[in-house]
Scaffold this active site. Sequence first.
Site, mmCIF file in Angstrom:
data_model
loop_
_atom_site.group_PDB
_atom_site.id
_atom_site.type_symbol
_atom_site.label_atom_id
_atom_site.label_comp_id
_atom_site.label_asym_id
_atom_site.label_seq_id
_atom_site.Cartn_x
_atom_site.Cartn_y
_atom_site.Cartn_z
ATOM 1 N N GLU A 229 42.541 40.852 33.486
ATOM 2 C CA GLU A 229 42.079 39.696 34.266
ATOM 3 C C GLU A 229 41.858 40.103 35.721
ATOM 4 O OE1 GLU A 229 44.515 36.319 33.229
ATOM 5 O OE2 GLU A 229 43.679 36.326 31.209
ATOM 6 N N GLU A 230 42.749 40.952 36.232
ATOM 7 C CA GLU A 230 42.574 41.455 37.606
ATOM 8 C C GLU A 230 41.214 42.141 37.744
ATOM 9 O OE1 GLU A 230 45.808 43.782 39.195
ATOM 10 O OE2 GLU A 230 44.528 44.799 40.640
ATOM 11 N N ARG A 231 40.847 42.943 36.749
ATOM 12 C CA ARG A 231 39.592 43.718 36.849
ATOM 13 C C ARG A 231 38.366 42.826 36.696
ATOM 14 N NH1 ARG A 231 42.734 48.594 33.687
ATOM 15 N NH2 ARG A 231 43.824 49.250 35.580
#
Length: 386
Positions: free
Chosen positions: A241-243
């Site tokens: 999700e961060e990416r």
Amino acid sequence: MKFTAEHEALRKTVRDFVEKEINPHCDEWEEAGEFPIHEIFKKLGALGVLGIQKPEEYGGMGLDYSYNLVAAEELGLAHCGGVPLAIGVQTDMCTPAIARFGSDELKRTFLAPAIAGEMVGCIGVSEVGAGSDVAGMKTTARQDGDDYVINGSKMWITNSPRADFICLLANTSDDKPHKNKSLIVVPMDSPGISFSPHLNKLGMRSSETAQIFFDDVRVPQRFRIGAEGTGFMMQMLQFQEERMWGAANVIKALENCIDQTIAYCRERKTFGQPLLDNQVIHFRLAELQTEVEALRALTYQACELHIEGKDVTKLASMAKLKAGRLGREVTDSCLQYWGGMGYMWDNPLSRAFRDVRLVSIGGGADEIMLGIICKMMGTLPGKKRD
Ligand SMILES: Cc1cc2nc3c(=O)[nH]c(=O)nc-3n(C[C@H](O)[C@H](O)[C@H](O)COP(=O)(O)OP(=O)(O)OC[C@H]3O[C@@H](n4cnc5c(N)ncnc54)[C@H](O)[C@@H]3O)c2cc1C
């Protein structure tokens, strides 16, 4: 990706917030090296923007990831990268694992206030000797009665000087590196936590970054997210999700660079004609805009796969890689057309050039993304898939 009226309403909410509450203050916050994070987060919390895809039971909107993507995109219109980064840490880096695997107590104590904007969170993975090589980290959390006792340090932690909690990756046993880690939520006012002075960064100046030291920090074992030893796996999921957030956040930021460069080159004349009339310039800007559209398509495809509940590792890594590489290309190329003006510290392209540079490093450097993609393609030596 099919956007609905609800997506567009959310898009407008976030865009209005960026225009009214962030952009008028960016220059001041960049200069100060901080922004009023609690104040801004409370306002975002009131709008629901900090809990778009989080469960309604804990104050979230319960929407799918496409709405999160829309918000991340609009935040890219901020006139600095630091404030969106701080928001992304809260929504897509330090809370996904709590929402997915945390106990009800953890969700009520940390997730619900994070969604409401009453608490600021940070994510503690990197260490001085272990950034890319997450498995090699040294911070330990040893069992002592019902508690963990934490010792070690975490480096480059965004939001940490103001954070109320950290989602911390620590070694909880001497097992193999992928099986000995746990994610633990640690209140930042716990005795034994101290900080370095703010780290002096190339870009993202308005976000606060520090090293954190843990010296016999005691935290109840029930603040662990999920089962002991599953932290590495949960963090790898959280990274997806961060990416995707990182890729989505860059799209409009880069378009903004292109648009501002077009406007500047239309006005600026050399040899009796606008810079923009040079074919080498308008062709180059068309090429960059085409690349941004390709990044958008890739990011949307990753998002759709994620919504379907499929493994998004390969596409999220590709989107992050492309965002980092293209971010460098667009900001560097556009800066060039501003000439000496582009080299001035406060120039918008100069700031974007510095801010966007982080995308190729943070949350897994480009080479780490390439390694993951190769692993999924079965081309990484010694790690071929069946
Ligand atoms: C502004 C900022 C904010 C950050 N915020 C956070 C945060 O909130 N939380 C957090 O946990 N971390 C954070 N980080 C840390 C960030 O995630 C790490 O810097 C990143 O993962 C790279 O780790 P490293 O710096 O140790 O680089 P290293 O691991 O030392 O690698 C250096 C470089 O070597 C290359 N490289 C590494 N491994 C390989 C390989 N196998 N093959 C080929 N090349 C390779 C890459 O180009 C890499 O950039 C932040 C960093 C910055 C700069």
